[in-house]
Write a protein that holds these residues in place. Sequence first.
Motif, PDB file in Angstrom:
ATOM      1  N   ASP A 143      -2.084  10.619   3.924  1.00 12.73           N
ATOM      2  CA  ASP A 143      -3.252  10.820   3.069  1.00 12.73           C
ATOM      3  C   ASP A 143      -3.777   9.501   2.497  1.00 12.73           C
ATOM      4  OD1 ASP A 143      -5.065  12.745   2.105  1.00 12.73           O
ATOM      5  OD2 ASP A 143      -4.121  12.713   0.131  1.00 12.73           O
ATOM      6  N   LEU A 144      -3.123   8.391   2.805  1.00 12.03           N
ATOM      7  CA  LEU A 144      -3.535   7.065   2.328  1.00 12.03           C
ATOM      8  C   LEU A 144      -4.952   6.743   2.798  1.00 12.03           C
ATOM      9  CD1 LEU A 144      -2.386   4.263   1.108  1.00 12.03           C
ATOM     10  CD2 LEU A 144      -2.137   3.636   3.502  1.00 12.03           C
ATOM     11  N   LEU A 190       2.057  10.010   2.973  1.00 10.61           N
ATOM     12  CA  LEU A 190       1.621   8.721   3.510  1.00 10.61           C
ATOM     13  C   LEU A 190       0.338   8.863   4.321  1.00 10.61           C
ATOM     14  CD1 LEU A 190       1.905   5.729   3.935  1.00 10.61           C
ATOM     15  CD2 LEU A 190       3.562   6.188   5.744  1.00 10.61           C
ATOM     16  N   ALA A 241       0.834  -1.211   0.000  1.00 13.20           N
ATOM     17  CA  ALA A 241       0.000   0.000   0.000  1.00 13.20           C
ATOM     18  C   ALA A 241       0.867   1.258   0.000  1.00 13.20           C
ATOM     19  CB  ALA A 241      -0.938  -0.005   1.204  1.00 13.20           C
ATOM     20  N   VAL A 242       1.951   1.229   0.758  1.00 12.46           N
ATOM     21  CA  VAL A 242       2.851   2.391   0.819  1.00 12.46           C
ATOM     22  C   VAL A 242       3.569   2.563  -0.518  1.00 12.46           C
ATOM     23  CG1 VAL A 242       4.890   3.341   1.956  1.00 12.46           C
ATOM     24  CG2 VAL A 242       3.060   2.304   3.320  1.00 12.46           C
ATOM     25  N   ARG A 294       2.438   1.778  -3.433  1.00 11.49           N
ATOM     26  CA  ARG A 294       1.448   2.367  -4.348  1.00 11.49           C
ATOM     27  C   ARG A 294       1.276   3.856  -4.069  1.00 11.49           C
ATOM     28  NH1 ARG A 294      -1.281  -2.405  -3.265  1.00 11.49           N
ATOM     29  NH2 ARG A 294      -2.680  -1.343  -1.818  1.00 11.49           N
ATOM     30  N   GLN A 295       1.221   4.231  -2.795  1.00  8.09           N
ATOM     31  CA  GLN A 295       1.025   5.633  -2.421  1.00  8.09           C
ATOM     32  C   GLN A 295       2.195   6.503  -2.908  1.00  8.09           C
ATOM     33  OE1 GLN A 295      -1.738   6.756  -1.352  1.00  8.09           O
ATOM     34  NE2 GLN A 295      -1.414   8.605  -0.171  1.00  8.09           N
TER      35      GLN A 295
END
Length: 120
Positions: A103-104, A101, A48-49, A51-52
């Motif tokens: 803002d994920l 991060l 996920a990080v 991708r962010q």
Amino acid sequence: MNPTDLTVPLYRLAHGRTGDKGDRSNISVIAWHPALWDVLVQQVTEEAVARQFAARGPTRVTRYLLPQLQAMNFVLDGVLDGGVNDALNLDSHGKALSFLLLDLPVRMPAALVHHLAGAH
């Protein structure tokens, strides 16, 4: 996924700090409340990080869990445009990267909403 789940930005569940060394950024994520820890572990993953931060092109993202502190630390390699001495961007130290991060988007059970930052 439950239909009553909410999607909120990570900053409602946690706060963060950023550090740097060369072309490597360190981002800590600390839960606002212990009840939010499991949601963070499940959703704020290395994938996920990565991708962010896709626009910054990390070469590797590594997550370290600190469960007794309800915190995690991410090490992102290759995200500082070469580091302080090489970068031409305005934030060569990457101090603002924690905001990217935080803002994920995170899905969480509505039952935990009273633990979110800003919930009264």
